[in-house]
Design an enzyme around this catalytic site. Structure first.
Site, PDB file in Angstrom:
ATOM      1  N   ASN A   1      -8.126   4.013  -1.947  1.00  0.00           N
ATOM      2  CA  ASN A   1      -7.560   2.768  -1.156  1.00  0.00           C
ATOM      3  C   ASN A   1      -6.708   1.979  -2.355  1.00  0.00           C
ATOM      4  O   ASN A   1      -7.049   2.304  -3.659  1.00  0.00           O
ATOM      5  CB  ASN A   1      -8.475   1.946  -0.712  1.00  0.00           C
ATOM      6  CG  ASN A   1      -8.076   1.192   0.289  1.00  0.00           C
ATOM      7  OD1 ASN A   1      -6.840   0.606   0.670  1.00  0.00           O
ATOM      8  ND2 ASN A   1      -9.078   0.541   1.232  1.00  0.00           N
TER       9      ASN A   1
ATOM     10  N   CYS B   1       0.920  -1.283  -0.033  1.00  0.00           N
ATOM     11  CA  CYS B   1      -0.033  -0.071  -0.018  1.00  0.00           C
ATOM     12  C   CYS B   1       0.853   1.213   0.082  1.00  0.00           C
ATOM     13  O   CYS B   1       0.323   2.117  -0.690  1.00  0.00           O
ATOM     14  CB  CYS B   1      -0.873  -0.077   1.233  1.00  0.00           C
ATOM     15  SG  CYS B   1      -0.113  -0.356   2.611  1.00  0.00           S
TER      16      CYS B   1
ATOM     17  N   HIS C   1      -1.788   0.944   7.412  1.00  0.00           N
ATOM     18  CA  HIS C   1      -2.325   0.778   6.102  1.00  0.00           C
ATOM     19  C   HIS C   1      -2.180   2.189   5.548  1.00  0.00           C
ATOM     20  O   HIS C   1      -2.651   3.141   6.080  1.00  0.00           O
ATOM     21  CB  HIS C   1      -3.529   0.500   5.905  1.00  0.00           C
ATOM     22  CG  HIS C   1      -4.145   0.137   4.768  1.00  0.00           C
ATOM     23  ND1 HIS C   1      -3.438  -0.563   3.503  1.00  0.00           N
ATOM     24  CD2 HIS C   1      -5.268   0.766   4.075  1.00  0.00           C
ATOM     25  CE1 HIS C   1      -4.140  -0.553   2.410  1.00  0.00           C
ATOM     26  NE2 HIS C   1      -5.256   0.065   2.846  1.00  0.00           N
TER      27      HIS C   1
END
Ligand SMILES: *[C@@H]1O[C@H](CO)[C@@H](O)[C@H](O)[C@H]1NC(C)=O
Ligand SMILES: *[C@@H]1O[C@H](CO)[C@@H](O)[C@H](O)[C@H]1NC(C)=O
Ligand SMILES: *[C@@H]1O[C@H](CO)[C@@H](O)[C@H](O)[C@H]1NC(C)=O
Ligand SMILES: *[C@@H]1O[C@H](CO)[C@@H](O)[C@H](O)[C@H]1NC(C)=O
Length: 341
Positions: free
Chosen positions: A308, A137, A282
């Site tokens: 995301n 990520c 994250h």
């Protein structure tokens, strides 16, 4: 008579249970086909059980919560262990705990727009293939800001390689996690990034980083002139001002279980008000903000618009809204910006 009633009761119970089983089986089959799930036989029972329980929880949530909705997605039948792999922010450097000086803060003396939504900006690339079970990520977050600001500078809409950072960036740990500011430092050192077409994302299937295949003659030149944390934090107005001056801002958040089920609305969960500011796992990208209109059942709610890296089939076409101004899940503590020279 009594015996008759007992027998009748048992028959009814069995028939109802059978019908529930049949319904569950139908739901499970249709879920698997929608999300392209194929499980080895030894996993089938546990995955189905997870799905059935989770689905019930989703329906309960949607009856009770008016602010945001849960929905079925690729996570619905996954174990907690498997879901863990879809994160990967590892903030390597302890963040400096000093505040920026007043003249670092852009535009706080002027009125900020009530809405920014970079999803409509030509320089924000479409959502890419999801990160998969690889903690990359941080690479997606770093690249999104680089692509945007390079395009804003030169006009060129170029998709750049997340895989290059996963495989080559010595400041980070590939699929085992990383920090977007470390990635920008690496891009600054090598003077550019390769295009996605020349260095496509493969960790979704390989589940690990590969050997670095950086080729200097194929890179798109990028001059990272500076990057930094958005200071002071957490401060929603400073983030809003930075968004306006420096484009989409990578940040980090704590992902708790309810977040995986997000489908629409403004996410918030009392369990995600985290007191330890270092508790994040994250990386995502803040691409805008706004405020919902009040309705008869919900008050007007300020939110961030966030990108995301879980694919276009998660959330609102790959994005989510999250409550703004309360440092939900620590999202207002880790915003960072990058400038292209
Ligand atoms: C940062 O600034 C805020 C608000 O101005 C202040 O409350 C806080 O104590 C400062 N933190 C540090 C570490 O100086
Ligand atoms: C990639 O994986 C190899 C083998 O696991 C490891 O030695 C190397 O440090 C990794 N590279 C990065 C950038 O994480
Ligand atoms: C780098 O790219 C160039 C241009 O496509 C190519 O000629 C060269 O062989 C590549 N080098 C490596 C080490 O792959
Ligand atoms: C909220 O209300 C304003 C003013 O009435 C309106 O222009 C806007 O479209 C509404 N927004 C949404 C998302 O419904």
């Amino acid at each position: 008579m009594k015996l008759f009633l007992v027998i009748l009761f048992v028959i009814v119970a069995v028939v109802v249970a059978k019908k529930d089983d049949d319904d569950d089986e139908d739901l499970w089959k249709s879920y698997k086909s929608t999300f392209g799930k194929k499980h080895p036989p030894e996993n089938e029972i546990i995955r189905k059980k997870t799905f059935i329980n989770r689905r019930k929880d989703i329906e309960k949530h949607n009856r009770e919560n008016k602010e945001w909705k849960k929905g079925l997605n690729k996570f619905t039948d996954m174990s907690d262990e498997k879901k863990k792999a879809f994160r990967g922010a590892k903030m390597l450097k302890m963040r400096e705990r000093t505040n920026g000086t007043a003249d670092d803060l852009p535009g706080l003396d002027r009125a900020l727009p009530s809405l920014i939504d970079y999803r409509r900006h030509r320089c924000l690339r479409p959502i890419k293939i999801d990160q998969g079970e690889c903690g990359s990520c941080w690479s997606y977050a770093a690249i999104t800001a680089l692509e945007f600001n390079t395009c804003r500078k030169s006009g060129a809409q170029i998709s750049m390689s997340e895989q290059m950072l996963v495989d080559c960036d010595p400041n980070n740990n590939g699929c085992r996690g990383g920090d977007y500011t470390g990635a920008w430092q690496y891009i600054q050192e090598v003077g550019g990034a390769m295009k996605s077409v020349d260095y496509p994302y493969i960790s979704r299937t390989t589940l690990s980083n590969g050997t670095c295949r950086f080729n200097n003659s194929l890179k798109v030149a990028i001059k990272v002139s500076s990057y930094g944390w958005v200071m002071p934090y957490p401060n929603e107005n400073v983030i809003r001002a930075r968004l306006q001056s420096d484009g989409p801002l990578p940040s980090s958040m704590k992902v708790i279980d309810s977040f995986f089920d997000y489908a629409s609305g403004v996410y918030s969960d009392p369990a995600c008000i985290v007191t330890d500011e270092n508790s994040v796992d994250h990386a995502i990208v803040i691409v805008g903000y706004g405020t919902t209109n009040a309705t008869s059942t919900t008050p007007a709610t300020p939110y961030w618009i966030v990108r995301n890296s879980w694919g276009i089939d998660w959330g609102i076409k790959g994005y989510f809204l999250i409550k703004r101004g309360v440092n939900m899940c620590n999202i207002e503590s880790w915003a960072a910006y990058v400038k292209i020279g």
